[in-house]
Design a protein around this motif. Structure first.
Motif, mmCIF file in Angstrom:
data_model
loop_
_atom_site.group_PDB
_atom_site.id
_atom_site.type_symbol
_atom_site.label_atom_id
_atom_site.label_comp_id
_atom_site.label_asym_id
_atom_site.label_seq_id
_atom_site.Cartn_x
_atom_site.Cartn_y
_atom_site.Cartn_z
ATOM 1 N N ARG A 55 0.825 -1.203 0.000
ATOM 2 C CA ARG A 55 0.000 0.000 0.000
ATOM 3 C C ARG A 55 0.863 1.258 0.000
ATOM 4 O O ARG A 55 0.583 2.208 -0.734
ATOM 5 C CB ARG A 55 -0.926 -0.001 1.207
ATOM 6 C CG ARG A 55 -1.942 1.145 1.186
ATOM 7 C CD ARG A 55 -2.823 1.118 2.377
ATOM 8 N NE ARG A 55 -1.981 1.414 3.536
ATOM 9 C CZ ARG A 55 -2.390 1.327 4.783
ATOM 10 N NH1 ARG A 55 -3.591 0.908 5.055
ATOM 11 N NH2 ARG A 55 -1.577 1.619 5.778
ATOM 12 N N ASN A 56 1.927 1.283 0.785
ATOM 13 C CA ASN A 56 2.825 2.437 0.803
ATOM 14 C C ASN A 56 3.575 2.584 -0.512
ATOM 15 O O ASN A 56 3.808 3.693 -0.963
ATOM 16 C CB ASN A 56 3.822 2.335 1.960
ATOM 17 C CG ASN A 56 3.191 2.634 3.291
ATOM 18 O OD1 ASN A 56 2.098 3.174 3.366
ATOM 19 N ND2 ASN A 56 3.869 2.266 4.366
ATOM 20 N N LYS A 59 1.094 4.131 -3.056
ATOM 21 C CA LYS A 59 0.866 5.550 -2.799
ATOM 22 C C LYS A 59 2.082 6.372 -3.211
ATOM 23 O O LYS A 59 1.940 7.470 -3.727
ATOM 24 C CB LYS A 59 0.573 5.786 -1.325
ATOM 25 C CG LYS A 59 -0.818 5.401 -0.913
ATOM 26 C CD LYS A 59 -1.069 5.762 0.530
ATOM 27 C CE LYS A 59 -2.476 5.379 0.966
ATOM 28 N NZ LYS A 59 -2.710 5.703 2.376
#
Length: 63
Positions: A55-56, A59
């Motif tokens: 997820r990081n 992003k």
């Protein structure tokens, strides 16, 4: 920004440690874990840490 880098580093370390622990506890001849309850907890935390890392990364690449 630095907070994301720090959390990514921490989750990467957690994923590495849990991955090696799961690998060591798995019996490849019997296809079982030495301690199944503890292995289930390790798998849950391992998958969560991988999820946070992905997820990081998504992003960060979107920006």
């Amino acid at each position: 920004m630095e907070n994301k880098k720090a959390s990514s580093f921490v989750f990467a370390i957690i994923a590495i440690i849990l991955g090696t622990t799961l690998y060591k506890q798995f019996d490849f001849e019997k296809l079982t874990f030495e301690k199944p309850a503890l292995a289930a907890l390790y798998i849950i935390v391992f998958l969560f840490s991988i999820f946070v890392l992905i997820r990081n990364a998504k992003k960060g690449s979107a920006k």
